[in-house]
Design a protein around this motif. Structure first.
Motif, PDB file in Angstrom:
ATOM      1  N   ASP A   1       0.847  -1.192   0.000  1.00  0.00           N
ATOM      2  CA  ASP A   1       0.000   0.000   0.000  1.00  0.00           C
ATOM      3  C   ASP A   1       0.885   1.246   0.000  1.00  0.00           C
ATOM      4  OD1 ASP A   1       0.968   0.205   2.632  1.00  0.00           O
ATOM      5  OD2 ASP A   1      -0.902  -0.514   3.520  1.00  0.00           O
ATOM      6  N   ARG A   2       0.273   2.399   0.105  1.00  0.00           N
ATOM      7  CA  ARG A   2       0.988   3.670   0.069  1.00  0.00           C
ATOM      8  C   ARG A   2       1.993   3.780   1.222  1.00  0.00           C
ATOM      9  NH1 ARG A   2       0.329   8.605   2.428  1.00  0.00           N
ATOM     10  NH2 ARG A   2       0.927  10.428   1.204  1.00  0.00           N
ATOM     11  N   GLU A   3       1.610   3.346   2.412  1.00  0.00           N
ATOM     12  CA  GLU A   3       2.502   3.419   3.571  1.00  0.00           C
ATOM     13  C   GLU A   3       3.737   2.541   3.371  1.00  0.00           C
ATOM     14  OE1 GLU A   3       2.283   5.522   6.317  1.00  0.00           O
ATOM     15  OE2 GLU A   3       0.770   6.384   4.977  1.00  0.00           O
ATOM     16  N   ASP A   4       3.553   1.399   2.768  1.00  0.00           N
ATOM     17  CA  ASP A   4       4.677   0.503   2.472  1.00  0.00           C
ATOM     18  C   ASP A   4       5.628   1.164   1.472  1.00  0.00           C
ATOM     19  OD1 ASP A   4       6.173  -1.911   2.584  1.00  0.00           O
ATOM     20  OD2 ASP A   4       5.074  -2.731   0.861  1.00  0.00           O
ATOM     21  N   LEU A   5       5.065   1.827   0.483  1.00  0.00           N
ATOM     22  CA  LEU A   5       5.867   2.564  -0.495  1.00  0.00           C
ATOM     23  C   LEU A   5       6.635   3.698   0.184  1.00  0.00           C
ATOM     24  CD1 LEU A   5       6.704   3.457  -3.398  1.00  0.00           C
ATOM     25  CD2 LEU A   5       4.589   4.805  -3.421  1.00  0.00           C
ATOM     26  N   LEU A   6       5.960   4.478   1.029  1.00  0.00           N
ATOM     27  CA  LEU A   6       6.623   5.586   1.727  1.00  0.00           C
ATOM     28  C   LEU A   6       7.741   5.074   2.636  1.00  0.00           C
ATOM     29  CD1 LEU A   6       3.586   7.897   2.590  1.00  0.00           C
ATOM     30  CD2 LEU A   6       5.357   8.265   0.854  1.00  0.00           C
ATOM     31  N   ALA A   7       7.511   3.939   3.283  1.00  0.00           N
ATOM     32  CA  ALA A   7       8.554   3.346   4.129  1.00  0.00           C
ATOM     33  C   ALA A   7       9.762   2.955   3.282  1.00  0.00           C
ATOM     34  CB  ALA A   7       8.014   2.142   4.889  1.00  0.00           C
ATOM     35  N   ALA A   8       9.530   2.430   2.098  1.00  0.00           N
ATOM     36  CA  ALA A   8      10.635   2.061   1.207  1.00  0.00           C
ATOM     37  C   ALA A   8      11.390   3.300   0.727  1.00  0.00           C
ATOM     38  CB  ALA A   8      10.104   1.262   0.012  1.00  0.00           C
ATOM     39  N   VAL A   9      10.668   4.369   0.423  1.00  0.00           N
ATOM     40  CA  VAL A   9      11.314   5.615   0.003  1.00  0.00           C
ATOM     41  C   VAL A   9      12.145   6.180   1.155  1.00  0.00           C
ATOM     42  CG1 VAL A   9      10.913   8.013  -0.712  1.00  0.00           C
ATOM     43  CG2 VAL A   9       9.589   6.170  -1.745  1.00  0.00           C
ATOM     44  N   ALA A  10      11.591   6.182   2.351  1.00  0.00           N
ATOM     45  CA  ALA A  10      12.329   6.676   3.521  1.00  0.00           C
ATOM     46  C   ALA A  10      13.566   5.827   3.784  1.00  0.00           C
ATOM     47  CB  ALA A  10      11.418   6.698   4.750  1.00  0.00           C
ATOM     48  N   THR A  11      13.438   4.525   3.619  1.00  0.00           N
ATOM     49  CA  THR A  11      14.586   3.625   3.795  1.00  0.00           C
ATOM     50  C   THR A  11      15.691   3.989   2.816  1.00  0.00           C
ATOM     51  OG1 THR A  11      13.157   1.834   4.571  1.00  0.00           O
ATOM     52  CG2 THR A  11      15.339   1.205   3.757  1.00  0.00           C
ATOM     53  N   GLU A  12      15.326   4.176   1.548  1.00  0.00           N
ATOM     54  CA  GLU A  12      16.308   4.590   0.539  1.00  0.00           C
ATOM     55  C   GLU A  12      16.914   5.940   0.900  1.00  0.00           C
ATOM     56  OE1 GLU A  12      17.512   2.946  -2.255  1.00  0.00           O
ATOM     57  OE2 GLU A  12      16.464   1.257  -1.333  1.00  0.00           O
ATOM     58  N   GLY A  13      16.096   6.834   1.419  1.00  0.00           N
ATOM     59  CA  GLY A  13      16.592   8.137   1.840  1.00  0.00           C
ATOM     60  C   GLY A  13      17.634   8.014   2.940  1.00  0.00           C
ATOM     61  N   PHE A  14      17.382   7.170   3.927  1.00  0.00           N
ATOM     62  CA  PHE A  14      18.345   6.975   5.014  1.00  0.00           C
ATOM     63  C   PHE A  14      19.635   6.335   4.504  1.00  0.00           C
ATOM     64  CE2 PHE A  14      14.719   7.331   8.042  1.00  0.00           C
ATOM     65  CZ  PHE A  14      15.259   8.326   8.845  1.00  0.00           C
ATOM     66  N   VAL A  15      19.511   5.432   3.555  1.00  0.00           N
ATOM     67  CA  VAL A  15      20.716   4.811   2.976  1.00  0.00           C
ATOM     68  C   VAL A  15      21.552   5.873   2.274  1.00  0.00           C
ATOM     69  CG1 VAL A  15      21.528   3.185   1.199  1.00  0.00           C
ATOM     70  CG2 VAL A  15      19.740   2.486   2.816  1.00  0.00           C
ATOM     71  N   ARG A  16      20.915   6.692   1.454  1.00  0.00           N
ATOM     72  CA  ARG A  16      21.633   7.780   0.756  1.00  0.00           C
ATOM     73  C   ARG A  16      22.236   8.771   1.741  1.00  0.00           C
ATOM     74  NH1 ARG A  16      17.372  10.178  -3.165  1.00  0.00           N
ATOM     75  NH2 ARG A  16      18.645  11.998  -2.757  1.00  0.00           N
ATOM     76  N   PHE A  17      21.485   9.127   2.773  1.00  0.00           N
ATOM     77  CA  PHE A  17      21.932  10.060   3.799  1.00  0.00           C
ATOM     78  C   PHE A  17      23.183   9.520   4.498  1.00  0.00           C
ATOM     79  CE2 PHE A  17      21.197  11.596   8.301  1.00  0.00           C
ATOM     80  CZ  PHE A  17      21.550  12.912   8.070  1.00  0.00           C
ATOM     81  N   THR A  18      23.162   8.255   4.854  1.00  0.00           N
ATOM     82  CA  THR A  18      24.320   7.628   5.506  1.00  0.00           C
ATOM     83  C   THR A  18      25.528   7.654   4.582  1.00  0.00           C
ATOM     84  OG1 THR A  18      22.842   6.208   6.790  1.00  0.00           O
ATOM     85  CG2 THR A  18      25.147   5.517   6.638  1.00  0.00           C
ATOM     86  N   GLU A  19      25.324   7.350   3.311  1.00  0.00           N
ATOM     87  CA  GLU A  19      26.429   7.389   2.347  1.00  0.00           C
ATOM     88  C   GLU A  19      27.034   8.784   2.250  1.00  0.00           C
ATOM     89  OE1 GLU A  19      24.513   5.944  -1.201  1.00  0.00           O
ATOM     90  OE2 GLU A  19      24.677   3.850  -0.570  1.00  0.00           O
ATOM     91  N   VAL A  20      26.192   9.805   2.256  1.00  0.00           N
ATOM     92  CA  VAL A  20      26.663  11.194   2.188  1.00  0.00           C
ATOM     93  C   VAL A  20      27.514  11.523   3.418  1.00  0.00           C
ATOM     94  CG1 VAL A  20      25.840  13.593   2.376  1.00  0.00           C
ATOM     95  CG2 VAL A  20      24.828  12.061   0.685  1.00  0.00           C
TER      96      VAL A  20
END
Length: 191
Positions: A63-82
């Motif tokens: 659902d939408r919440e699952d999608l948003l959680a996946a986007v946030a997860t990707e965001g945290f991964v990118r943030f950590t890499e930065v």
């Protein structure tokens, strides 16, 4: 975004098949969030932006919440890499300052993603062993490690205070309360 056109057509409409539909959907969601914020993201707007059938997202997200959680997860991964990249690009003495500048720059360049990651409640509602919770927890580790290297006695508290300063600055800038350039802000912070 790579698209492969299927030779089969029904009437004048061509069907599209994506080599990595999950990535295409996440990229489209990131663009939609950057443009309209997470509150503006719907599965319908996502499918239009990605150019896929309305049922396509449900192959990867419940659902939408699952999608948003996946986007946030990707965001945290990118943030950590930065943060890790900033820490590794120079000497240890200035690593914490470089990370702070990278933190502020990430927040400024990715305001709506940053809000989704830190201000949406997704992390607090995530399961303790979820990918989102692991990615969010991992994003704090580079800062904690740098603070511990410089101040082993009060490392966790010191890391939380510095994190709070950076987070507050990102949010105050995003909401238009602070207009000072990052360099000016860094001059008065204790990094």
């Amino acid at each position: 975004m790579k698209q492969i056109v299927d030779a089969k057509t029904s009437g004048s409409r061509k069907t599209y098949h994506h080599g990595d539909l999950r990535k295409v959907l996440l990229d489209a969601a990131l663009m939609e969030i950057a443009t309209h914020g997470a509150q503006g993201l719907s599965m319908a707007s996502l499918t239009r932006r990605a150019g896929v059938a309305q049922s396509a997202p449900y192959r990867h997200f419940s659902d939408r919440e699952d999608l948003l959680a996946a986007v946030a997860t990707e965001g945290f991964v990118r943030f950590t890499e930065v943060l890790l990249e900033a820490a590794s690009n120079g000497d240890d003495v200035t690593a914490l300052k470089r990370m702070a500048i990278a933190y502020l720059a990430f927040g400024e360049k990715n305001v709506e993603l940053y809000r989704l990651m830190f201000a949406s409640g997704l992390v607090s509602g995530a399961g303790s062993d979820s990918a989102l919770k692991r990615a969010a927890t991992s994003s704090f580790q580079p800062l904690l490690e740098r603070v511990t290297a410089s101040d082993p006695e009060s490392s966790l508290i010191s890391a939380h205070v510095r994190w709070g300063q950076l987070h507050g600055l990102v949010m105050l800038k995003a909401d238009g309360f602070i207009h000072d350039p990052t360099e000016a802000l860094m001059g008065v912070l204790s990094f």
